[in-house]
Design a protein around this motif. Sequence first.
Motif, short mmCIF file in Angstrom:
data_model
loop_
_atom_site.label_atom_id
_atom_site.label_comp_id
_atom_site.label_asym_id
_atom_site.label_seq_id
_atom_site.Cartn_x
_atom_site.Cartn_y
_atom_site.Cartn_z
N VAL A 1 0.56 -12.89 -7.66
CA VAL A 1 -0.11 -12.05 -6.67
C VAL A 1 -0.95 -10.98 -7.38
CG1 VAL A 1 0.24 -10.38 -4.80
CG2 VAL A 1 1.64 -12.46 -4.90
N GLN A 2 -0.39 -10.37 -8.42
CA GLN A 2 -1.13 -9.34 -9.15
C GLN A 2 -2.39 -9.91 -9.79
OE1 GLN A 2 2.12 -8.07 -11.69
NE2 GLN A 2 2.40 -6.16 -10.53
N GLN A 3 -2.33 -11.13 -10.29
CA GLN A 3 -3.51 -11.73 -10.91
C GLN A 3 -4.64 -11.89 -9.90
OE1 GLN A 3 -3.06 -15.70 -12.51
NE2 GLN A 3 -5.11 -15.70 -13.41
N LEU A 4 -4.30 -12.40 -8.71
CA LEU A 4 -5.34 -12.61 -7.70
C LEU A 4 -5.91 -11.29 -7.20
CD1 LEU A 4 -3.81 -15.56 -5.66
CD2 LEU A 4 -5.56 -15.65 -7.44
N ILE A 5 -5.06 -10.28 -7.10
CA ILE A 5 -5.56 -8.96 -6.71
C ILE A 5 -6.47 -8.42 -7.81
CG2 ILE A 5 -4.87 -6.56 -6.32
CD1 ILE A 5 -2.40 -7.63 -4.87
N GLY A 6 -6.07 -8.61 -9.06
CA GLY A 6 -6.89 -8.16 -10.18
C GLY A 6 -8.24 -8.85 -10.24
N LEU A 7 -8.29 -10.11 -9.79
CA LEU A 7 -9.55 -10.85 -9.77
C LEU A 7 -10.43 -10.45 -8.59
CD1 LEU A 7 -8.31 -14.45 -10.69
CD2 LEU A 7 -9.66 -12.90 -12.13
N GLY A 8 -9.88 -9.69 -7.68
CA GLY A 8 -10.65 -9.23 -6.53
C GLY A 8 -10.75 -10.23 -5.40
N VAL A 9 -9.94 -11.30 -5.44
CA VAL A 9 -10.00 -12.31 -4.38
C VAL A 9 -8.88 -12.16 -3.36
CG1 VAL A 9 -11.20 -14.01 -5.80
CG2 VAL A 9 -8.70 -13.93 -5.83
N LEU A 10 -7.94 -11.27 -3.64
CA LEU A 10 -6.84 -11.02 -2.72
C LEU A 10 -6.70 -9.51 -2.53
CD1 LEU A 10 -4.50 -12.40 -1.12
CD2 LEU A 10 -3.04 -11.95 -3.11
N ARG A 11 -6.67 -9.08 -1.29
CA ARG A 11 -6.56 -7.66 -1.00
C ARG A 11 -5.10 -7.28 -0.79
NH1 ARG A 11 -11.31 -6.17 3.40
NH2 ARG A 11 -13.12 -6.66 2.07
N PRO A 12 -4.65 -6.18 -1.42
CA PRO A 12 -3.28 -5.73 -1.18
C PRO A 12 -3.09 -5.37 0.29
CG PRO A 12 -4.26 -4.58 -3.05
CD PRO A 12 -5.37 -5.31 -2.37
N ARG A 13 -1.90 -5.63 0.80
CA ARG A 13 -1.57 -5.28 2.18
C ARG A 13 -0.80 -3.96 2.21
NH1 ARG A 13 -3.25 -8.79 6.56
NH2 ARG A 13 -3.81 -10.78 5.57
N PRO A 14 -1.13 -3.07 3.14
CA PRO A 14 -0.33 -1.85 3.27
C PRO A 14 1.12 -2.21 3.59
CG PRO A 14 -2.37 -1.69 4.54
CD PRO A 14 -2.24 -3.11 4.10
N ILE A 15 2.07 -1.56 2.92
CA ILE A 15 3.48 -1.86 3.13
C ILE A 15 3.99 -1.10 4.35
CG2 ILE A 15 5.79 -1.58 2.15
CD1 ILE A 15 4.60 -2.05 -0.59
N LEU A 16 4.65 -1.81 5.26
CA LEU A 16 5.20 -1.21 6.46
C LEU A 16 6.56 -0.58 6.12
CD1 LEU A 16 4.66 -0.97 9.57
CD2 LEU A 16 6.17 -2.96 9.83
N ARG A 17 6.72 0.68 6.47
CA ARG A 17 7.99 1.37 6.24
C ARG A 17 8.48 1.99 7.54
NH1 ARG A 17 10.15 0.03 1.22
NH2 ARG A 17 8.69 0.51 -0.47
N TYR A 18 9.75 1.82 7.83
CA TYR A 18 10.33 2.43 9.02
C TYR A 18 10.40 3.94 8.81
CZ TYR A 18 13.63 3.14 12.89
OH TYR A 18 14.25 3.54 14.05
N PRO A 19 9.89 4.73 9.75
CA PRO A 19 9.78 6.17 9.52
C PRO A 19 11.08 6.96 9.70
CG PRO A 19 8.89 5.62 11.68
CD PRO A 19 9.22 4.32 11.02
N GLN A 20 12.13 6.31 10.21
CA GLN A 20 13.38 7.02 10.46
C GLN A 20 14.44 6.59 9.44
OE1 GLN A 20 13.51 9.39 12.76
NE2 GLN A 20 11.38 8.93 13.33
N PRO A 21 15.41 7.47 9.15
CA PRO A 21 16.51 7.07 8.26
C PRO A 21 17.39 6.01 8.91
CG PRO A 21 16.96 9.22 9.22
CD PRO A 21 15.54 8.87 9.60
N VAL A 22 17.93 5.12 8.10
CA VAL A 22 18.82 4.06 8.60
C VAL A 22 20.17 4.22 7.91
CG1 VAL A 22 19.25 1.58 8.67
CG2 VAL A 22 16.94 2.46 9.06
N ALA A 23 21.17 4.61 8.69
CA ALA A 23 22.49 4.86 8.13
C ALA A 23 23.56 4.02 8.78
CB ALA A 23 22.85 6.34 8.28
N SER A 24 23.17 3.09 9.68
CA SER A 24 24.16 2.28 10.38
C SER A 24 23.51 0.99 10.86
CB SER A 24 24.72 3.04 11.58
OG SER A 24 23.70 3.22 12.57
N GLU A 25 24.33 0.06 11.34
CA GLU A 25 23.80 -1.18 11.89
C GLU A 25 22.98 -0.91 13.14
OE1 GLU A 25 26.49 -4.48 12.29
OE2 GLU A 25 27.66 -3.88 10.53
N GLY A 26 23.40 0.08 13.94
CA GLY A 26 22.63 0.43 15.12
C GLY A 26 21.24 0.92 14.76
#
Length: 365
Positions: free
Chosen positions: A109-134
């Motif tokens: 993946v890094q090689q293709l991004i370095g070649l400019g043919v693949l654009r990195p995708r923004p990483i989705l992160r959950y904005p709240q803390p997760v401390a339980s199964e709920g």
Amino acid sequence: MAEDLNWQLVGEQVRQARLSVGISQQDLASAVGLERTMLAKIEAGNRRLDGLELARLARALRVSMEYLIEPRPAVLSRRAAPLTEETDTAAARSSERLEIALVEWLRNVQQLIGLGVLRPRPILRYPQPVASEGDARRAAAWVRKQAGLGDGPIGSMMDVCEWAGQWVLVTDLPGDGASLVDGDIAVAVVSTMGDPGRRRATAAHELGHLIIGDEYSSDLGVSSSRAEREAAIDAFAAELLLPVQAVVAGCGAGSMTRDRLVEFAARYRTSWLLALRQAERAGVIDGSTRRSWSEPRPTRAEFMEAVGWAPQPDLESVRVPPTYAQAVMEAWRASRITRARALELMHGQVTDADLPVDDDVEIEP
């Protein structure tokens, strides 16, 4: 280049790769034309290698030369100790091979991004803390809302993972899966060895590691054991694949029957055990029913009948994300990579016969 290499690192990478394929020092030495004592010195970091020797070792160990000379990034979903002679088991070898595949996939993946043919995708992160199964289940509902999925079945976990910023490779190696984040690039590998429901659950699990984070990057690990953290990630995966609310709504005013739950598992393409757990959590069956329905499990014919015998493929014939595959073809057509490298990057998605004939001279980047 040789003067700049960390030979202790190279030796350790050789040793771990050798153990992962289950061969002795003598067997590897014979395969590459070295004395066993020379290989022992290499693994100890006391002997340098030239380019040809490195290439022979990489080929015998089924890894790239880059893998042997570059340090590995920290794995997000596993923080396991290095494979050694003392910890060498079939399970440890499988885990190590998956990790090797993960690192190699990251570099693809890094090689293709370095070649400019693949654009990195923004990483989705959950904005709240997760401390339980709920909390983890609420995170899954949040992901579904962000992706516009509602409570319906997910058509392609590959597409959902790519949308969330995680590039997934489907591999024939034994095991389940693994994932890591290196800078702004997130990757995961998922094994084909399990049934389709298990593969999708593995992909959802690795996506959970990305979105929720692990013990080093979120509140999930502050006051819980690793088993509790993994249970929370499993809860995320189950809710992502088959929301409890969908089970409740689908049951309606009537009672849940086994045939109806088989239909849920088939339409949402989950394992039978995951469907049972979600139905119990939804309150439409009790624990006694879950246990009695767990065996015998539905047959493939029952699942297919539930969806009208329509094929339900996912994470099987498609080995790499579609956007990634397009990037490989773009790089090859522009002569940025060789035909052989394009086939390597496609990981079995296409064969040499599938590529059009190109008489132009190809050059390495």
